[in-house]
Design a protein around this motif. Structure first.
Motif, PDB file in Angstrom:
ATOM      1  N   GLY A 113       8.471  45.211  35.441  1.00  0.00           N
ATOM      2  CA  GLY A 113       8.945  45.895  36.636  1.00  0.00           C
ATOM      3  C   GLY A 113       7.857  46.168  37.650  1.00  0.00           C
ATOM      4  O   GLY A 113       8.132  46.497  38.796  1.00  0.00           O
ATOM      5  N   GLU A 114       6.598  46.029  37.229  1.00  0.00           N
ATOM      6  CA  GLU A 114       5.483  46.254  38.149  1.00  0.00           C
ATOM      7  C   GLU A 114       5.275  45.028  39.013  1.00  0.00           C
ATOM      8  O   GLU A 114       5.499  43.895  38.571  1.00  0.00           O
ATOM      9  CB  GLU A 114       4.204  46.548  37.356  1.00  0.00           C
ATOM     10  CG  GLU A 114       4.265  47.840  36.581  1.00  0.00           C
ATOM     11  CD  GLU A 114       3.002  48.116  35.784  1.00  0.00           C
ATOM     12  OE1 GLU A 114       2.018  47.351  35.926  1.00  0.00           O
ATOM     13  OE2 GLU A 114       3.002  49.091  35.029  1.00  0.00           O
ATOM     14  N   PRO A 115       4.829  45.225  40.253  1.00  0.00           N
ATOM     15  CA  PRO A 115       4.566  44.063  41.094  1.00  0.00           C
ATOM     16  C   PRO A 115       3.438  43.232  40.511  1.00  0.00           C
ATOM     17  O   PRO A 115       2.529  43.772  39.875  1.00  0.00           O
ATOM     18  CB  PRO A 115       4.170  44.660  42.454  1.00  0.00           C
ATOM     19  CG  PRO A 115       3.930  46.098  42.214  1.00  0.00           C
ATOM     20  CD  PRO A 115       4.561  46.473  40.907  1.00  0.00           C
ATOM     21  N   PRO A 116       3.489  41.913  40.689  1.00  0.00           N
ATOM     22  CA  PRO A 116       2.429  41.071  40.151  1.00  0.00           C
ATOM     23  C   PRO A 116       1.086  41.406  40.778  1.00  0.00           C
ATOM     24  O   PRO A 116       1.013  41.773  41.940  1.00  0.00           O
ATOM     25  CB  PRO A 116       2.860  39.645  40.495  1.00  0.00           C
ATOM     26  CG  PRO A 116       4.046  39.763  41.376  1.00  0.00           C
ATOM     27  CD  PRO A 116       4.500  41.182  41.395  1.00  0.00           C
ATOM     28  N   ALA A 117       0.027  41.291  40.000  1.00  0.00           N
ATOM     29  CA  ALA A 117      -1.324  41.563  40.484  1.00  0.00           C
ATOM     30  C   ALA A 117      -1.892  40.316  41.132  1.00  0.00           C
ATOM     31  O   ALA A 117      -1.455  39.206  40.872  1.00  0.00           O
ATOM     32  CB  ALA A 117      -2.203  42.007  39.321  1.00  0.00           C
ATOM     33  N   GLY A 118      -2.863  40.505  41.972  1.00  0.00           N
ATOM     34  CA  GLY A 118      -3.566  39.363  42.545  1.00  0.00           C
ATOM     35  C   GLY A 118      -3.490  39.344  44.055  1.00  0.00           C
ATOM     36  O   GLY A 118      -2.822  40.173  44.681  1.00  0.00           O
ATOM     37  N   PRO A 119      -4.181  38.386  44.678  1.00  0.00           N
ATOM     38  CA  PRO A 119      -4.251  38.325  46.137  1.00  0.00           C
ATOM     39  C   PRO A 119      -2.897  38.118  46.812  1.00  0.00           C
ATOM     40  O   PRO A 119      -2.641  38.672  47.859  1.00  0.00           O
ATOM     41  CB  PRO A 119      -5.178  37.139  46.421  1.00  0.00           C
ATOM     42  CG  PRO A 119      -5.651  36.625  45.114  1.00  0.00           C
ATOM     43  CD  PRO A 119      -4.951  37.374  44.036  1.00  0.00           C
ATOM     44  N   GLN A 120      -2.019  37.313  46.206  1.00  0.00           N
ATOM     45  CA  GLN A 120      -0.714  37.096  46.823  1.00  0.00           C
ATOM     46  C   GLN A 120       0.099  38.376  46.838  1.00  0.00           C
ATOM     47  O   GLN A 120       0.841  38.631  47.769  1.00  0.00           O
ATOM     48  CB  GLN A 120       0.049  36.008  46.095  1.00  0.00           C
ATOM     49  CG  GLN A 120      -0.534  34.628  46.324  1.00  0.00           C
ATOM     50  CD  GLN A 120       0.277  33.577  45.608  1.00  0.00           C
ATOM     51  OE1 GLN A 120       0.985  33.862  44.655  1.00  0.00           O
ATOM     52  NE2 GLN A 120       0.144  32.333  46.062  1.00  0.00           N
ATOM     53  N   MET A 139      -6.111  42.569  32.658  1.00  0.00           N
ATOM     54  CA  MET A 139      -5.700  43.041  31.335  1.00  0.00           C
ATOM     55  C   MET A 139      -4.173  43.149  31.223  1.00  0.00           C
ATOM     56  O   MET A 139      -3.590  42.751  30.227  1.00  0.00           O
ATOM     57  CB  MET A 139      -6.390  44.387  31.073  1.00  0.00           C
ATOM     58  CG  MET A 139      -6.114  44.950  29.728  1.00  0.00           C
ATOM     59  SD  MET A 139      -6.906  43.951  28.478  1.00  0.00           S
ATOM     60  CE  MET A 139      -6.651  44.929  27.069  1.00  0.00           C
ATOM     61  N   LYS A 140      -3.532  43.696  32.275  1.00  0.00           N
ATOM     62  CA  LYS A 140      -2.073  43.828  32.242  1.00  0.00           C
ATOM     63  C   LYS A 140      -1.402  42.461  32.200  1.00  0.00           C
ATOM     64  O   LYS A 140      -0.389  42.288  31.526  1.00  0.00           O
ATOM     65  CB  LYS A 140      -1.574  44.616  33.451  1.00  0.00           C
ATOM     66  CG  LYS A 140      -1.758  46.102  33.335  1.00  0.00           C
ATOM     67  CD  LYS A 140      -1.120  46.794  34.517  1.00  0.00           C
ATOM     68  CE  LYS A 140      -1.332  48.287  34.433  1.00  0.00           C
ATOM     69  NZ  LYS A 140      -0.725  48.992  35.561  1.00  0.00           N
ATOM     70  N   THR A 141      -1.984  41.517  32.927  1.00  0.00           N
ATOM     71  CA  THR A 141      -1.399  40.171  32.938  1.00  0.00           C
ATOM     72  C   THR A 141      -1.472  39.543  31.560  1.00  0.00           C
ATOM     73  O   THR A 141      -0.512  38.918  31.101  1.00  0.00           O
ATOM     74  CB  THR A 141      -2.123  39.287  33.982  1.00  0.00           C
ATOM     75  OG1 THR A 141      -2.003  39.900  35.266  1.00  0.00           O
ATOM     76  CG2 THR A 141      -1.527  37.902  34.034  1.00  0.00           C
ATOM     77  N   ALA A 142      -2.605  39.714  30.882  1.00  0.00           N
ATOM     78  CA  ALA A 142      -2.756  39.168  29.529  1.00  0.00           C
ATOM     79  C   ALA A 142      -1.769  39.829  28.567  1.00  0.00           C
ATOM     80  O   ALA A 142      -1.135  39.148  27.750  1.00  0.00           O
ATOM     81  CB  ALA A 142      -4.190  39.356  29.042  1.00  0.00           C
ATOM     82  N   LEU A 143      -1.619  41.134  28.675  1.00  0.00           N
ATOM     83  CA  LEU A 143      -0.676  41.851  27.811  1.00  0.00           C
ATOM     84  C   LEU A 143       0.756  41.415  28.113  1.00  0.00           C
ATOM     85  O   LEU A 143       1.561  41.210  27.192  1.00  0.00           O
ATOM     86  CB  LEU A 143      -0.830  43.364  27.994  1.00  0.00           C
ATOM     87  CG  LEU A 143       0.080  44.249  27.146  1.00  0.00           C
ATOM     88  CD1 LEU A 143      -0.106  43.969  25.652  1.00  0.00           C
ATOM     89  CD2 LEU A 143      -0.169  45.716  27.460  1.00  0.00           C
TER      90      LEU A 143
END
Length: 150
Positions: free
Chosen positions: A134-141, A1-5
């Motif tokens: 400013g938030e770290p990217p989400a996901g496995p990496q 959701m944050k990535t889409a926003l």
């Protein structure tokens, strides 16, 4: 959701700044007159008309295509620009000055209370984008990139 926003805000604000800058490039003389009509700093109108479109295009590109540090800088720059624009339209409405916005070239329409409300919403969007960037990217990496205790 944050990535889409995050992407919605990047594309929305970035596209808006790209369009605004590009439209102002078409007729810098008219844009200088529109700036002058705000009656805030009329002596700066030619300088602002010559530089603001380039700044807006650069900010738009940083928002849409920039890596995270450029995105964050673009989000901060867009928020600061939008704050200045908001203060300008508030002063125009408060003083009862009848002026064309100039936001998107010469056919932008008059500055009204709705212009102020629109700009306040855009400032909030810029602040939100700055925070999300400013938030770290989400996901496995991102999980692998974080240091683990121990």
């Amino acid at each position: 959701m944050k990535t889409a926003l995050l992407w919605l805000l990047r594309l929305g604000l970035g596209g808006m700044f790209l369009a605004a800058g590009a439209l102002k490039f078409l007729d810098p003389a008219s844009f200088a007159i529109e700036i002058h009509n705000y009656q805030l700093f009329p002596q700066l109108a030619p300088l602002l008309a010559a530089t603001l479109p380039t700044v807006e295009v650069a900010v738009g590109l940083a928002l849409i295509a920039g890596p995270r540090p450029w995105l964050r800088a673009g989000a901060l720059a867009s928020t600061l620009l939008l704050l200045v624009f908001t203060v300008a339209v508030i002063t125009v409405v408060a003083r009862g000055v009848d002026v064309t916005c100039g936001c998107f070239g010469e056919d932008s329409g008059p500055v009204t209370v709705l212009t102020v409300l629109r700009d306040v919403v855009l400032v909030a969007a810029g602040v939100l984008l700055f925070r999300l960037a400013g938030e770290p990217p989400a996901g496995p990496q991102a999980e692998r990139a974080r240091p683990h205790p121990g």
